[in-house]
Structures are given as C-alpha cells and as structure tokens.
Write a protein that holds these residues in place. Structure first.
Motif, PDB file in Angstrom:
ATOM      1  N   GLY A   1     -19.524 -27.275   4.517  1.00  0.00           N
ATOM      2  CA  GLY A   1     -20.117 -26.466   5.571  1.00  0.00           C
ATOM      3  C   GLY A   1     -20.965 -25.365   4.973  1.00  0.00           C
ATOM      4  N   LEU A   2     -21.736 -24.702   5.816  1.00  0.00           N
ATOM      5  CA  LEU A   2     -22.589 -23.613   5.360  1.00  0.00           C
ATOM      6  C   LEU A   2     -21.757 -22.388   5.005  1.00  0.00           C
ATOM      7  N   LYS A   3     -22.123 -21.724   3.903  1.00  0.00           N
ATOM      8  CA  LYS A   3     -21.506 -20.445   3.581  1.00  0.00           C
ATOM      9  C   LYS A   3     -21.977 -19.398   4.581  1.00  0.00           C
ATOM     10  N   ILE A   4     -21.101 -18.458   4.870  1.00  0.00           N
ATOM     11  CA  ILE A   4     -21.402 -17.488   5.914  1.00  0.00           C
ATOM     12  C   ILE A   4     -22.641 -16.652   5.590  1.00  0.00           C
TER      13      ILE A   4
ATOM     14  N   VAL B   1     -25.421 -17.539   4.460  1.00  0.00           N
ATOM     15  CA  VAL B   1     -26.705 -18.201   4.719  1.00  0.00           C
ATOM     16  C   VAL B   1     -26.863 -18.561   6.193  1.00  0.00           C
ATOM     17  N   HIS B   2     -25.893 -18.178   7.033  1.00  0.00           N
ATOM     18  CA  HIS B   2     -26.002 -18.496   8.465  1.00  0.00           C
ATOM     19  C   HIS B   2     -27.284 -17.930   9.069  1.00  0.00           C
ATOM     20  N   GLU B   3     -27.588 -16.692   8.762  1.00  0.00           N
ATOM     21  CA  GLU B   3     -28.765 -16.067   9.343  1.00  0.00           C
ATOM     22  C   GLU B   3     -30.041 -16.763   8.869  1.00  0.00           C
ATOM     23  N   ALA B   4     -30.087 -17.116   7.601  1.00  0.00           N
ATOM     24  CA  ALA B   4     -31.279 -17.794   7.074  1.00  0.00           C
ATOM     25  C   ALA B   4     -31.476 -19.159   7.720  1.00  0.00           C
ATOM     26  N   VAL B   5     -30.362 -19.852   8.017  1.00  0.00           N
ATOM     27  CA  VAL B   5     -30.458 -21.193   8.595  1.00  0.00           C
ATOM     28  C   VAL B   5     -30.660 -21.145  10.101  1.00  0.00           C
ATOM     29  N   PHE B   6     -29.881 -20.276  10.776  1.00  0.00           N
ATOM     30  CA  PHE B   6     -29.884 -20.279  12.237  1.00  0.00           C
ATOM     31  C   PHE B   6     -30.673 -19.141  12.863  1.00  0.00           C
ATOM     32  N   GLY B   7     -31.046 -18.140  12.088  1.00  0.00           N
ATOM     33  CA  GLY B   7     -31.712 -16.974  12.646  1.00  0.00           C
ATOM     34  C   GLY B   7     -33.003 -17.323  13.359  1.00  0.00           C
ATOM     35  N   GLY B   8     -33.164 -16.748  14.550  1.00  0.00           N
ATOM     36  CA  GLY B   8     -34.389 -16.948  15.316  1.00  0.00           C
ATOM     37  C   GLY B   8     -34.457 -18.235  16.091  1.00  0.00           C
ATOM     38  N   ARG B   9     -33.421 -19.078  15.976  1.00  0.00           N
ATOM     39  CA  ARG B   9     -33.437 -20.333  16.723  1.00  0.00           C
ATOM     40  C   ARG B   9     -32.517 -20.213  17.925  1.00  0.00           C
ATOM     41  N   ASP B  10     -32.534 -21.225  18.791  1.00  0.00           N
ATOM     42  CA  ASP B  10     -31.785 -21.121  20.034  1.00  0.00           C
ATOM     43  C   ASP B  10     -30.289 -21.308  19.805  1.00  0.00           C
TER      44      ASP B  10
ATOM     45  N   LEU C   1     -21.866 -26.583  -4.959  1.00  0.00           N
ATOM     46  CA  LEU C   1     -22.125 -26.485  -3.523  1.00  0.00           C
ATOM     47  C   LEU C   1     -22.701 -25.111  -3.174  1.00  0.00           C
ATOM     48  N   ALA C   2     -22.140 -24.063  -3.774  1.00  0.00           N
ATOM     49  CA  ALA C   2     -22.622 -22.711  -3.507  1.00  0.00           C
ATOM     50  C   ALA C   2     -24.086 -22.553  -3.890  1.00  0.00           C
ATOM     51  N   GLY C   3     -24.528 -23.309  -4.895  1.00  0.00           N
ATOM     52  CA  GLY C   3     -25.916 -23.230  -5.330  1.00  0.00           C
ATOM     53  C   GLY C   3     -26.910 -23.652  -4.269  1.00  0.00           C
ATOM     54  N   VAL C   4     -26.438 -24.410  -3.267  1.00  0.00           N
ATOM     55  CA  VAL C   4     -27.323 -24.812  -2.164  1.00  0.00           C
ATOM     56  C   VAL C   4     -26.790 -24.278  -0.832  1.00  0.00           C
ATOM     57  N   GLY C   5     -26.005 -23.190  -0.897  1.00  0.00           N
ATOM     58  CA  GLY C   5     -25.567 -22.515   0.317  1.00  0.00           C
ATOM     59  C   GLY C   5     -24.435 -23.188   1.057  1.00  0.00           C
ATOM     60  N   LEU C   6     -23.665 -24.034   0.376  1.00  0.00           N
ATOM     61  CA  LEU C   6     -22.580 -24.760   1.027  1.00  0.00           C
ATOM     62  C   LEU C   6     -21.239 -24.377   0.404  1.00  0.00           C
ATOM     63  N   GLU C   7     -20.163 -24.725   1.096  1.00  0.00           N
ATOM     64  CA  GLU C   7     -18.822 -24.511   0.576  1.00  0.00           C
ATOM     65  C   GLU C   7     -17.934 -25.687   0.946  1.00  0.00           C
ATOM     66  N   LEU C   8     -16.881 -25.877   0.168  1.00  0.00           N
ATOM     67  CA  LEU C   8     -15.905 -26.928   0.439  1.00  0.00           C
ATOM     68  C   LEU C   8     -14.939 -26.433   1.498  1.00  0.00           C
TER      69      LEU C   8
END
Length: 235
Positions: free
Chosen positions: A61-64, A66-75, A42-49
């Motif tokens: 859920g998303l690992k902390i 990668v939050h910026e990479a996934v959500f950064g710059g969006r509303d 899961l960690a290999g794709v930015g996720l965690e159990l």
C-alpha cells in the motif's frame, strides 16, 4: 538473497497481494534482515508492506507521506479505490459480518465448527487462518437486509459486489460472499471494531437481525492479547 528480494518485490508489485504461506513471504515475516531489504525497496517507490498476522495474505500500500502527492487535488473517489459512498458502506457492513466473528474465533483459538468449550489448551494453539475461521454471508440475505439502505438491490448485485470482488476485498461463490485477500489487510481492525460495535452500525445490523460478537471489547486486556497474538504469528 538479492535474487529473492528482487523476486518478492516484483511479485508484490505485480500481484498487489500474496498469501502469507508463500515461501518468500514467510521468509520476509521471520527474517528481519530480509524484511528490512524488502521494506527499503518498497519505500523507495512510496510503498510499504501491509502485514496483518490475523490475515491470510500480505499486501502493498501507499506510505502515508505520499498520500498527498498521489491523491492531492483529485476527487473523493481517488483516495477510496474508486468506491462510492454506498459501496464503502457496503464494504464496511461485509467487513463487520465476516471479520468481527472471525477475529473472535481467532482470539479464542476456535474454528467455525468448534465452540471451544471442551478444549483446555485452546490458548496454546497457533492462530488459524482461512476458511476454518472465516465465514460466509449469503448474497440474498445481504440484499434483503441492506439493499434499500445501500443503493438498491440491483445496483448492489450487478455492480457494487462485482467491484469489491475485482478490488480483492471479497470473493463470490455460489450465492455467498467470502473474505477476499484484502478484506482483513486494508481495513484496520483496531480502528473499526470499537466504532462498529459501539457505534451506529451496531444498531443498523441489530435491526437487520445480524448479531455481532458480544465479547469483543477493545479494552487494554484485549489489545494486549492482540499484540501477543501478532508476536506469536511472526515467529
């Protein structure tokens, strides 16, 4: 073993959550090497159990980091599963009305029908999950108490509750709201409980005639009890 790891990882990605009594999930909870492999994949794709031993399900859920990479710059809604502020407030109210009483019962080793007064060995019982400890909230009562504050009754009934149900936070059954797979997994009890019980929401709920558990106070003794219960649930 590799086939089980691949199968469980794929099922978690496809379904987002699985019941903790699932055979492969149960293995991940008790077999340290197996769980390590699942977490590595899961960690290999930015996720965690996500595993809360008081909850009936596990989730991903998303690992902390990668939050910026996934959500950064969006509303704003990008980081809140598309929920508006009113819908988030409704979710927190429902969480308080269902999960806080549920956790009090779990820590006291009681069910909804059992007040625990006649059980001398209650603390030796395993933690109970599911409908035995998790109650329901009447939709009509919720709308009457909070409809005005949370965007209006029509909006809540026709849109907000449906969205929370689709996301897996709640289930709607015959006019009642019950706990969904993610309600006790994604919302952090340690963070929310004290803020709700000792914060503004406690006054809002009290004004609506909604009593919160009075015995839950996140002092060190209760935190130690929660830690012990978590260890017990993993055995």
């Amino acid at each position: 073993m590799n086939n089980d790891i691949t199968s469980l990882t794929a099922r978690l990605l496809a379904h987002r959550w699985l019941p903790r009594n699932d055979a492969q999930v149960r293995r991940a909870l008790v077999d340290e090497a197996f769980r390590h492999e699942i977490e590595a994949r899961l960690a290999g794709v930015g996720l965690e159990l996500l595993d809360n031993p008081f909850a009936e399900h596990v989730a991903v859920g998303l690992k902390i980091d990668v939050h910026e990479a996934v959500f950064g710059g969006r509303d704003y809604q990008a980081s809140t599963m598309g929920l508006t502020r009113d819908e988030i407030a409704l979710l927190i109210v429902i969480w308080a009305l269902i999960i806080l009483p549920k956790r009090e019962r779990q820590l006291g080793r009681r069910t909804r029908e059992d007040d625990g007064q006649n059980d001398m060995f209650g603390q030796e019982k395993p933690i109970v999950h599911g409908e035995e400890v998790s109650g329901a909230v009447s939709e009509a009562s919720l709308l009457a108490d909070f409809g005005t504050q949370l965007g209006g009754r029509t909006k809540i009934r026709n849109f907000a509750l449906g969205k929370l149900a689709r996301l897996g936070f709640i289930e709607r059954r015959g006019g009642y709201i019950v706990e969904g797979p993610l309600l006790d997994v994604l919302l952090d009890y340690r963070v929310l409980a004290d803020r709700i019980i000792n914060g503004t929401l406690a006054d809002v709920l009290a004004a609506a005639g909604r009593a919160l558990p009075s015995q839950i106070d996140l002092d060190e003794d209760v935190l130690d009890e929660i830690d012990d219960a978590e260890l017990e649930a993993r055995r």
